[in-house]
Design an enzyme around this catalytic site. Structure first.
Site, PDB file in Angstrom:
ATOM      1  N   ASN A   1       1.833   2.815   7.823  1.00 32.01           N
ATOM      2  CA  ASN A   1       2.032   3.109   6.453  1.00 32.01           C
ATOM      3  C   ASN A   1       0.524   2.948   5.554  1.00 32.01           C
ATOM      4  OD1 ASN A   1       2.553   1.959   3.753  1.00 32.01           O
ATOM      5  ND2 ASN A   1       4.709   2.123   4.625  1.00 32.01           N
ATOM      6  N   ARG A   2       0.612   3.772   4.417  1.00 34.63           N
ATOM      7  CA  ARG A   2      -0.663   3.941   3.943  1.00 34.63           C
ATOM      8  C   ARG A   2      -0.870   3.203   2.658  1.00 34.63           C
ATOM      9  NH1 ARG A   2       0.209  10.343   3.562  1.00 34.63           N
ATOM     10  NH2 ARG A   2       2.227   9.595   3.395  1.00 34.63           N
TER      11      ARG A   2
END
Length: 168
Positions: A48-49
């Site tokens: 997840n960024r």
């Protein structure tokens, strides 16, 4: 190998909102992923960024550990929670969310009156916010694109540009 296709009842009892008296911005996802529920903190999946994006937006080093992430959020006056308090879901798939019990956002906004901006991450969070929480609060949320790696159509650069709205 058998894949479990059973919907699971998921709730927020293990992950309370991350918020403090100085929080100015509230970012709401739909519901924590399986990885986040396991780690008991938001945006925990390694792909997840979310924190990478915010580190670029605020021009700060990317926080890696949960404690670093909490310090980063406090420093930048950001609160995290989700639109959904409880629901039935397959794994982490927003598309399978059913039987939604929304959070009590009015209670949160009363307890934390410094929150002036509300954002949602991803289409499902915005859809659920508009359905359940907008009538409760009358406050429009600004929709941000999903930071999930499943949102492969958006490059990191495009996500950073979209999230810069937080700075306004």
């Amino acid at each position: 190998m058998t894949i479990n296709k059973t919907k699971q009842k998921v709730d927020h009892k293990s992950i309370p909102p991350f918020i403090n008296k100085d929080s100015y911005t509230l970012i709401l996802g739909s519901l924590p992923s399986v990885a986040s529920r396991k780690d008991r903190f938001f945006y925990a999946h390694p792909q997840n960024r979310f924190f990478k994006i915010l580190s670029f937006v605020f021009n700060q080093e990317e926080p890696k550990t949960i404690e670093e992430r909490k310090a980063f959020l406090i420093k930048n006056k950001i609160a995290l929670y989700d639109v959904v308090f409880a629901c039935d879901i397959y794994g982490s798939s927003d598309a399978t969310i059913e039987n939604v019990e929304p959070i009590n956002l009015e209670e949160i906004l009363t307890e934390y009156p410094n929150i002036k901006k509300i954002y949602t991450t991803g289409k499902k969070a915005k859809e659920l916010y508009d359905k359940y929480l907008l009538p409760q609060t009358g406050i429009e949320a600004i929709s941000l694109p999903s930071s999930s790696s499943a949102n492969a159509s958006m490059s990191l650069d495009k996500l950073v540009e979209a999230y810069k709205v937080i700075l306004k």
